[in-house]
Design a protein around this motif. Structure first.
Motif, PDB file in Angstrom:
ATOM      1  N   LEU A  67       0.832  -1.200   0.000  1.00 39.74           N
ATOM      2  CA  LEU A  67       0.000   0.000   0.000  1.00 39.74           C
ATOM      3  C   LEU A  67       0.871   1.255   0.000  1.00 39.74           C
ATOM      4  O   LEU A  67       0.566   2.229  -0.691  1.00 39.74           O
ATOM      5  N   LYS A  70       2.249   1.869  -3.411  1.00 39.48           N
ATOM      6  CA  LYS A  70       1.211   2.348  -4.334  1.00 39.48           C
ATOM      7  C   LYS A  70       0.773   3.772  -4.023  1.00 39.48           C
ATOM      8  O   LYS A  70       0.039   4.376  -4.788  1.00 39.48           O
ATOM      9  N   SER A  72      -0.932   4.592  -1.240  1.00 40.99           N
ATOM     10  CA  SER A  72      -2.133   4.563  -0.402  1.00 40.99           C
ATOM     11  C   SER A  72      -1.701   4.733   1.056  1.00 40.99           C
ATOM     12  O   SER A  72      -1.741   3.801   1.857  1.00 40.99           O
ATOM     13  N   TYR A  73      -1.312   5.958   1.379  1.00 39.30           N
ATOM     14  CA  TYR A  73      -0.685   6.215   2.668  1.00 39.30           C
ATOM     15  C   TYR A  73      -1.637   6.073   3.847  1.00 39.30           C
ATOM     16  O   TYR A  73      -1.242   5.598   4.907  1.00 39.30           O
ATOM     17  N   GLU A  75      -4.307   4.076   4.103  1.00 42.19           N
ATOM     18  CA  GLU A  75      -4.560   2.655   4.338  1.00 42.19           C
ATOM     19  C   GLU A  75      -3.330   1.982   4.952  1.00 42.19           C
ATOM     20  O   GLU A  75      -3.442   1.171   5.874  1.00 42.19           O
ATOM     21  N   CYS A 100       4.356   7.355   6.049  1.00 39.13           N
ATOM     22  CA  CYS A 100       2.895   7.261   5.863  1.00 39.13           C
ATOM     23  C   CYS A 100       2.166   8.182   6.828  1.00 39.13           C
ATOM     24  O   CYS A 100       1.224   8.880   6.447  1.00 39.13           O
ATOM     25  N   SER A 104      -0.099  11.383   5.776  1.00 37.03           N
ATOM     26  CA  SER A 104      -1.523  11.386   6.120  1.00 37.03           C
ATOM     27  C   SER A 104      -1.802  12.327   7.302  1.00 37.03           C
ATOM     28  O   SER A 104      -2.870  12.272   7.897  1.00 37.03           O
TER      29      SER A 104
END
Length: 184
Positions: A67, A70, A72-73, A75, A100, A104
């Motif tokens: 994740l 990709k 998707s920080y 998640e 992350c 976020s």
């Protein structure tokens, strides 16, 4: 005949008591085997659970990393949060988790991940600078000033950014003194 009959009776009693003792020994041996079998079964179950937990941690680590890669920080941060609380993160996981959390905007968790990374000198100067900036953005100026000072000491004498680091230390110290002033 009376002696013989009493001798046979004593012999029969002895045989019975030996038989009872033998049966008690068999019962004790059987109980010991049962206890051993129960202990073996419990041990196997615990080992299977530990193996499943280890697999689960590895799976969660891989999922979080995928994740993260990709982008998707949020998640990934959710997965890293549970892993951070359990203390099951390695250095590279702590780096990814901190990134992350920063991306976020979860600054408390980012600072926590960076603190764990900095424990025992497991991190480099870049992590120390990132930690100082994170504390500064959280308005934890006194702690940020200390982190900047540690970073300043780790910098080389000819490093062009030393002046900038000194300015950040002064900003944090000023922020800490202003934070203590009462608001009218």
């Amino acid at each position: 005949m009376g002696d013989r009959s009493s001798s046979l009776m004593k012999n029969a009693d002895t045989q019975r008591s030996k038989l009872k003792m033998g049966m008690c020994q068999v019962a004790l041996i059987t109980k010991n085997y049962r206890l051993q079998l129960i202990l073996i079964a419990i041990t196997l179950q615990v080992l299977q659970q530990n193996s499943a937990n280890a697999q689960s941690i590895a799976d969660r680590r891989n999922q979080a990393m995928q994740l993260y890669k990709k982008g998707s920080y949020i998640e990934a941060a959710a997965i890293y949060t549970s892993m951070l609380q359990s203390g099951k993160l390695k250095n590279r996981d702590l780096e990814s988790a901190a990134d992350c959390f920063l991306r976020s905007r979860q600054l408390d968790k980012a600072a926590e991940a960076l603190e764990k990374l900095l424990e025992g000198n497991r991190a480099d100067r870049a992590h120390l600078l990132l930690y100082a900036k994170t504390l500064q953005h959280q308005r934890r100026f006194s702690e940020a000033a200390l982190a900047y000072k540690r970073y300043f000491k780790a910098q080389k004498k000819k490093d062009a950014t030393r002046t900038q680091t000194e300015q950040e230390i002064i900003r944090c110290l000023n922020g800490a003194s202003l934070k203590r002033l009462p608001v009218n």
